[in-house]
Design an enzyme around this catalytic site. Structure first.
Site, PDB file in Angstrom:
ATOM      1  N   HIS A   2       0.845  -1.194   0.000  1.00 31.33           N
ATOM      2  CA  HIS A   2       0.000   0.000   0.000  1.00 31.33           C
ATOM      3  C   HIS A   2       0.875   1.236   0.000  1.00 31.33           C
ATOM      4  CE1 HIS A   2      -2.618  -3.115   1.614  1.00 31.33           C
ATOM      5  NE2 HIS A   2      -3.627  -2.396   1.169  1.00 31.33           N
ATOM      6  N   LYS A  58      -1.312  -8.114  -3.938  1.00 31.51           N
ATOM      7  CA  LYS A  58      -2.183  -6.937  -3.933  1.00 31.51           C
ATOM      8  C   LYS A  58      -1.328  -5.680  -3.984  1.00 31.51           C
ATOM      9  CE  LYS A  58      -5.448  -4.405  -1.045  1.00 31.51           C
ATOM     10  NZ  LYS A  58      -6.039  -4.362   0.304  1.00 31.51           N
TER      11      LYS A  58
END
Length: 184
Positions: A105, A130
């Site tokens: 992230h 991700k």
């Protein structure tokens, strides 16, 4: 929590339980099992540390210990913890029946080195990768789509999400461009 799960399951196919927003004493395996049953579908368990954009104040050791004790469909663990605590490999976590997500992230930007970030995630041996970044230009959506295409060619499931208003396009188009799912 139970009422929120019942409301949320009506709106989406996958629920993410952000455990880092709860009191640590509520993170028992029995509570989480009950919540997962209420979801009646796939559940992502996330316990993101504060230093990585979450609310959990515990150590990496405590984070991994808690996550290993839980059972969800998916468990999300950030790459920083994987690299510093687990030596870059999720192999020690693979003994559970859960699907492990290695996540990256960046809440400020979509970095220029997405290929290097993808490589770090891929090298972890996670079941799913991700990449979630802040879109500062519309082009950032397409840069994430390119990483999804690389993952498709590599045969690795990936989730991509450009955050912020400029990233709305990526969330609308993500599954059509190779992302395992998208975020509302």
């Amino acid at each position: 929590m139970a009422a929120s799960i019942v409301r949320a399951r009506e709106a989406g196919g996958i629920l993410e339980l952000r455990l880092d927003y709860l009191n640590p004493e509520d993170l028992s395996a029995s509570n989480v099992a009950t919540w997962c049953q209420l979801a009646r579908g796939p559940v992502v368990l996330t316990l993101r540390r504060r230093v990585n954009g979450g609310e959990f104040d515990g150590s990496e050791e405590a984070q991994v210990r808690i996550l290993k004790s839980l059972r969800g469909t998916f468990i999300d663990l950030e790459i920083e913890t994987i690299e510093t605590l687990l030596g870059g490999s999720m192999a020690p976590l693979k003994s559970t029946s859960c699907t492990w997500i290695a996540s990256y992230h960046n809440f400020q930007e979509t970095p220029a080195n997405l290929a290097a970030i993808y490589s770090r995630l891929k090298n972890s041996g996670a079941d799913v990768l991700k990449i979630a970044t802040q879109a500062v230009s519309f082009e950032d959506n397409f840069r994430l789509f390119e990483q999804a295409e690389v993952a498709r060619r590599d045969g690795i499931p990936i989730i991509i999400a450009a955050m912020g208003e400029l990233g709305t396009f990526s969330r609308l188009m993500a599954t059509g461009r190779g992302s395992l799912w998208t975020y509302a």
